[in-house]
Design an enzyme around this catalytic site. Sequence first.
Site, PDB file in Angstrom:
ATOM      1  N   HIS A 115       0.842  -1.200   0.000  1.00  0.00           N
ATOM      2  CA  HIS A 115       0.000   0.000   0.000  1.00  0.00           C
ATOM      3  C   HIS A 115       0.878   1.252   0.000  1.00  0.00           C
ATOM      4  CE1 HIS A 115      -2.837   3.096   1.226  1.00  0.00           C
ATOM      5  NE2 HIS A 115      -2.126   3.314   2.314  1.00  0.00           N
TER       6      HIS A 115
ATOM      7  N   ASP B  55       5.981  21.582 -26.569  1.00  0.00           N
ATOM      8  CA  ASP B  55       6.004  20.231 -25.999  1.00  0.00           C
ATOM      9  C   ASP B  55       7.048  20.228 -24.899  1.00  0.00           C
ATOM     10  OD1 ASP B  55       6.014  17.397 -25.537  1.00  0.00           O
ATOM     11  OD2 ASP B  55       5.246  17.118 -27.558  1.00  0.00           O
TER      12      ASP B  55
ATOM     13  N   TRP C 162       7.106   0.225   3.905  1.00  0.00           N
ATOM     14  CA  TRP C 162       7.609   0.965   2.743  1.00  0.00           C
ATOM     15  C   TRP C 162       8.958   1.606   3.040  1.00  0.00           C
ATOM     16  CZ3 TRP C 162       8.847   6.045   1.397  1.00  0.00           C
ATOM     17  CH2 TRP C 162       8.623   7.006   2.374  1.00  0.00           C
TER      18      TRP C 162
ATOM     19  N   SER D 104      12.683   6.182 -13.907  1.00  0.00           N
ATOM     20  CA  SER D 104      11.575   6.895 -14.536  1.00  0.00           C
ATOM     21  C   SER D 104      11.414   8.293 -13.939  1.00  0.00           C
ATOM     22  CB  SER D 104      10.289   6.079 -14.369  1.00  0.00           C
ATOM     23  OG  SER D 104       9.177   6.880 -14.617  1.00  0.00           O
ATOM     24  N   SER D 105      11.441   8.376 -12.603  1.00  0.00           N
ATOM     25  CA  SER D 105      11.292   9.682 -11.952  1.00  0.00           C
ATOM     26  C   SER D 105      12.423  10.616 -12.326  1.00  0.00           C
ATOM     27  CB  SER D 105      11.317   9.540 -10.440  1.00  0.00           C
ATOM     28  OG  SER D 105      10.265   8.776 -10.006  1.00  0.00           O
TER      29      SER D 105
ATOM     30  N   HIS E  12      13.147  12.116   3.454  1.00  0.00           N
ATOM     31  CA  HIS E  12      12.471  13.344   3.826  1.00  0.00           C
ATOM     32  C   HIS E  12      12.262  14.276   2.645  1.00  0.00           C
ATOM     33  CE1 HIS E  12      10.152  15.385   6.679  1.00  0.00           C
ATOM     34  NE2 HIS E  12      10.522  16.476   6.068  1.00  0.00           N
TER      35      HIS E  12
ATOM     36  N   GLU F  12      11.845  13.299  -0.229  1.00  0.00           N
ATOM     37  CA  GLU F  12      10.789  12.581  -0.957  1.00  0.00           C
ATOM     38  C   GLU F  12       9.400  13.014  -0.480  1.00  0.00           C
ATOM     39  OE1 GLU F  12      10.533  10.426  -3.415  1.00  0.00           O
ATOM     40  OE2 GLU F  12       8.459   9.794  -3.083  1.00  0.00           O
TER      41      GLU F  12
ATOM     42  N   TYR G 187       8.589  15.885   0.552  1.00  0.00           N
ATOM     43  CA  TYR G 187       8.280  17.193  -0.041  1.00  0.00           C
ATOM     44  C   TYR G 187       8.059  17.088  -1.536  1.00  0.00           C
ATOM     45  CZ  TYR G 187       9.211  18.947   4.529  1.00  0.00           C
ATOM     46  OH  TYR G 187       9.147  19.163   5.872  1.00  0.00           O
TER      47      TYR G 187
ATOM     48  N   SER H 165      -2.163  26.991  -5.330  1.00  0.00           N
ATOM     49  CA  SER H 165      -1.868  28.400  -5.604  1.00  0.00           C
ATOM     50  C   SER H 165      -2.418  28.844  -6.952  1.00  0.00           C
ATOM     51  CB  SER H 165      -0.362  28.648  -5.581  1.00  0.00           C
ATOM     52  OG  SER H 165       0.164  28.256  -4.350  1.00  0.00           O
TER      53      SER H 165
ATOM     54  N   HIS I  16      14.744  13.400  12.175  1.00  0.00           N
ATOM     55  CA  HIS I  16      13.554  13.478  13.038  1.00  0.00           C
ATOM     56  C   HIS I  16      12.687  12.226  12.870  1.00  0.00           C
ATOM     57  CE1 HIS I  16      11.265  15.852   9.687  1.00  0.00           C
ATOM     58  NE2 HIS I  16      10.976  14.585   9.592  1.00  0.00           N
ATOM     59  N   HIS I  17      12.989  11.407  11.873  1.00  0.00           N
ATOM     60  CA  HIS I  17      12.305  10.117  11.759  1.00  0.00           C
ATOM     61  C   HIS I  17      12.948   9.083  12.678  1.00  0.00           C
ATOM     62  CE1 HIS I  17      10.052  11.298   8.108  1.00  0.00           C
ATOM     63  NE2 HIS I  17      11.109  12.030   7.877  1.00  0.00           N
TER      64      HIS I  17
ATOM     65  N   THR J 266       6.118  26.995   5.746  1.00  0.00           N
ATOM     66  CA  THR J 266       4.830  26.350   5.496  1.00  0.00           C
ATOM     67  C   THR J 266       3.698  27.250   5.968  1.00  0.00           C
ATOM     68  OG1 THR J 266       5.983  24.292   5.956  1.00  0.00           O
ATOM     69  CG2 THR J 266       3.620  24.154   5.709  1.00  0.00           C
TER      70      THR J 266
ATOM     71  N   LYS K  85       2.960  30.009   3.542  1.00  0.00           N
ATOM     72  CA  LYS K  85       2.121  29.581   2.422  1.00  0.00           C
ATOM     73  C   LYS K  85       0.649  29.615   2.803  1.00  0.00           C
ATOM     74  CE  LYS K  85       5.112  26.865  -0.375  1.00  0.00           C
ATOM     75  NZ  LYS K  85       4.507  27.418  -1.580  1.00  0.00           N
TER      76      LYS K  85
ATOM     77  N   ARG L 295       2.018   1.377  15.054  1.00  0.00           N
ATOM     78  CA  ARG L 295       1.634   1.169  13.665  1.00  0.00           C
ATOM     79  C   ARG L 295       2.061  -0.219  13.208  1.00  0.00           C
ATOM     80  NH1 ARG L 295       5.915   4.927  10.321  1.00  0.00           N
ATOM     81  NH2 ARG L 295       4.789   4.078   8.572  1.00  0.00           N
TER      82      ARG L 295
END
Lengths: 187, 371, 550
Positions: free
Chosen positions: C97, C126, C162, C190-191, C274, C276, C278, C289, C323-324, C349, C352, C471
């Site tokens: 998932h 293009d 994950w 690909s990314s 991290h 990732e 964002y 926006s 922080h993880h 943040t 924004k 979790r």
Amino acid sequence: MTGVQRTVTRTVVVLLAMFVFAFALVPLYDVFCRITGINGKVENTAQAMVRDSIDESRVITVQFVTRAGAGLPWKLEVLNRQVRVHPGAATEVHFAFTNHGSTAGWGRAVPSVSPSEASLYMRKITCFCFQEQRLAAGERLEAPLVFQLTRDLPDDIKTVTLVYTLYPVDDKPLATKATSVVPGGET
Amino acid sequence: MRNLAGVVAAIGGSVWLTRSALADGWNMPLGVTDVSRDIHGLHMTIFWICVVIGIVVFGVMFYSLFRYRRSKGAKSAHFHENTTVEVVWTAIPLLILVGMALPATATLKEMYDAEDADLDVMVTGQQWRWHYEYLGEDVSFISNMSTPRDQIDGAAAKGENYLLEVDQPLVLPVDRKVRFLLTSDDVVHSWWVPDLAVKQDAIPGFVNENWVRIEEPGTYRGQCTELCGRNHGFMPVVVEAVPPEEFDTWLAERKQAAAREASGVDREWGMDELMTRGQKVYESVCASCHQVDGSGNPPVFPALANNPALMEERDRHIATVINGVSGAPMPAFSSTLSPVEIAAVVTYERNAWGNETGDIVQPSEIQSQLE
Amino acid sequence: MAPKLPPQQPLQTPAEQGNDGAATAGHVNEGYHHGPSGLMRWLLTTNHKEIGTLYLIFSLSMFFIGGIFALVVRAELFQPGLQLVQPEFFNQMTTMHGLIMVFGAVMPGFVGLANWMIPLQVGAPDMALPRLNNFSFWLLPVAFTLLLSTLLMPGGGPNFGWTFYAPLSTTYAPPSTTFFILSLHIAGISSILGAINIIATILNMRAPGMRMMDMPLFVWTWLITAFLLIAVMPVLAGVITMMLMDINFGTSFFNAAGGGDPVMFQHIFWFFGHPEVYIMILPAFGIVSAIIPTFARKRLFGYASMVYATSSIAILSFLVWAHHMFAVGLPLVAELFFMYTTMLIAVPTGVKVFNWIATLFQGSISFETPMLFALAFVVLFTIGGFSGLMLAIAPADFQYHDTYFVVAHFHYVLVPGAVFAIMAAVYYWLPKWTGHYPNERLGRWHFWTSVIGVNLTFFPMHFSGLAGMPRRIPDYALQFADFNMASSIGALLFGTSQLLFVLMIIKCVRGGEKAPAKAWEGAEDLEWTVPSPAPLHTFDTPPQFHHREG
């Protein structure tokens, strides 16, 4: 070169640099750990003793814990479970490896220090953990650890624990290496 | 307006619910240590700061949504920047953050306090159980989940402490500083008891430390909090905090029991008593992987029942239980089981489920392999 | 950087080049013929709009597959006890998932939107590298077919979460892990290729007169996202290569027995992980926006500060990874450093959110479906931000870490955050893609069922987490039962309500109220100057961009 080609070239260069950087993180991480004491990693080569005067006003408890990792019929024991030392003084502690197995083999004792900050002030002058040990079947080997806690050990550290976990060394020929069907199985 | 009313109700409702239900298992427990209370205080402070910021920010937002509706003929203004306002709303959050960081830093320093402890406990995570060793006291044991399989499968009613109960809790004294040294035999685990506010990863090959000074006797329950494989959800932690004198008595009894256990090595054991003891050990330690009926869970966990290779190699069977298997979820039980227990469990495995080898493994034989 | 346009169009396919001379004045040319037709057309297309559509369809399919996995998880957690699946399979479901939603749904969704809209928003004919664009899309079905096929392999698929922490994902992993690594490599390539293409397009192909600070914020946020991708996807590639070597070639990067360090895995993973996070939220900021000013009929407040805030978030994202890992045993100084940097992220943040609200203030606001999703984004993302701020407080994180509180937090920023933004974008740009307005009634039903479903699913997780539920557990103690039942009901509601989304899209493609070039009254960017539906080829002759004064 068109603008697009230039942009692509530059991004590809950054890309490759970052890929190399990811692998460079491995040695950098070790360096970083040693500088900051993250994770209680200790030097794995012998260090020279610092000629400190001995700080007799402080007594630090140093504990030793030995553990068996899976897969090696050996035992690692510490002969002095706990010592009390003054910062600056060199201390010798004896450990004993015993091979209970029926064949010779290789093992390695992996050290870890807690609190991790203490690893910065722990100097190992002689240690069995620097190299892999080879023991014949039934052999017993006493090995010394000579260490020193430097005088700049922070005041709030009063107990230092050193844990050694004994692991088999796989890439050396190891006759009793457990494999296949019974009973632990394989992954 | 629907969304305005809805969101106000949702926010109001949740604030009310959180507030009124503090004691009812909706919030972080207050806990029974200085540190846990400080963390709880920090948590609530920051929560309420967020609530206030939320009310102000969402207030302005919903006011604007309500007041400047096009359907009510609102005409849009033309401003689109204002340096003063932008500087102000960058600076104010910064100040709020500094206000939060100060108490957080103080609490963190308190948690890293390194004063000498009265008792050191080595906590070792194993797939999927905890092993506790009172360092220097010669007392150590494995703590397994004791919730019966029937309750998990729904065949029996679930007990009050479903999944949070163990066969042997970690007994600790109150009012004494206890230091935990944490490590693991296989993958990364994490030892957590919410009421003690101790959560620390147990990492294979490395040692971490944490500490606690419990203030109230009681039973405190927690769980492994780092995904550690199949039975990650079935690896509870139970701490029983008792008054210091009671703890000393308990520890003395455990030491005697350990001595008795050690003396058990010297005598000859009969098949029946080994089988009885072995079944107990098997079901508490081995069955979570190799299954109660010995059928295993191949390919990772081989079957022990009807495994001809295993039956032929008695010595290798013993050696594997003692030393474990490198790189597989089979730990070295020499550090967690006594010689009597190892002898009993091997005897059991070689004679249960139709494995009728008739082999008896004596504790003295195991002992001789350990010295 | 000065705006540049390619002097000619050297990267077009030969088939298209034949038509160059036919380009007429204006930016629209409907006279193209196509090369291959049918399936081959989609396999070989180099057109940014067709590739964008492919990405979006792919993303939607993955969203459903990942969603079904989530529903399996929620169904098992509906009640205490094990009813439907065994723990092994449960772990595979949570892992898949996460992987599918992150790498298969959210990231390709944003890339699809970028493909469609960036050339239209910067006035380019293009993407800069159309054939590469085709390749980077077609890598994705390969990667995810491989990833999904691991579920059928002996020992099952990835079951280590994950975040695939070593050594659970190396020494103790199922045999299919090598295929998992391979599929992640392909998705990563690909990314990366997509990011290179986006950077090249934005930096080189803007319409004459369009300066960097004239670009729509969606373009800006994507540019910054693309740089983040270039910086961190190679790190992901590096860390999974190390895993591959540990598993297959006997190295010991993460194996303590061989002198490695499992904690190093976490450091490297989160150095990728991290940023990732964002990568999955910055384009959403750009979308919101665009939508809020359109439906408030008022220019975006603080355009420049939005750009600076996005850039600061991107830079800070490299300084907060640990922080993880507050509970892995970091020394005090490291805990303090990462706590402070993480808290700092709240500042840009917050800027924004304040800007969006200031845009609403004194606007002339209407509530079409894209606006509803954008407004829900602002509210619910901010709630996710609050829980993020709480998680940043290191001492408190010892209690929150790896509980459902964290699950609630990141689902608030990813579902009503990233996913709602993608949905808002779909509603917003569907008139441009199909020439028809989406059905407003269906849209509203979809919106309200989704909002209720999302909150019913994830709000109770705050409580179950605080109350002590870890979790990634397949079964739980009885005191968490009510929260979990609510979450499971919410998940079912949210899941089924997405069928309305599909229905709305199908109806919109087939017909509906005709949309003019400028489909929304308050919309201002360049994409609204081409007809609806946008013809296959737009801006063959670059438009002259006039930036707005004052």
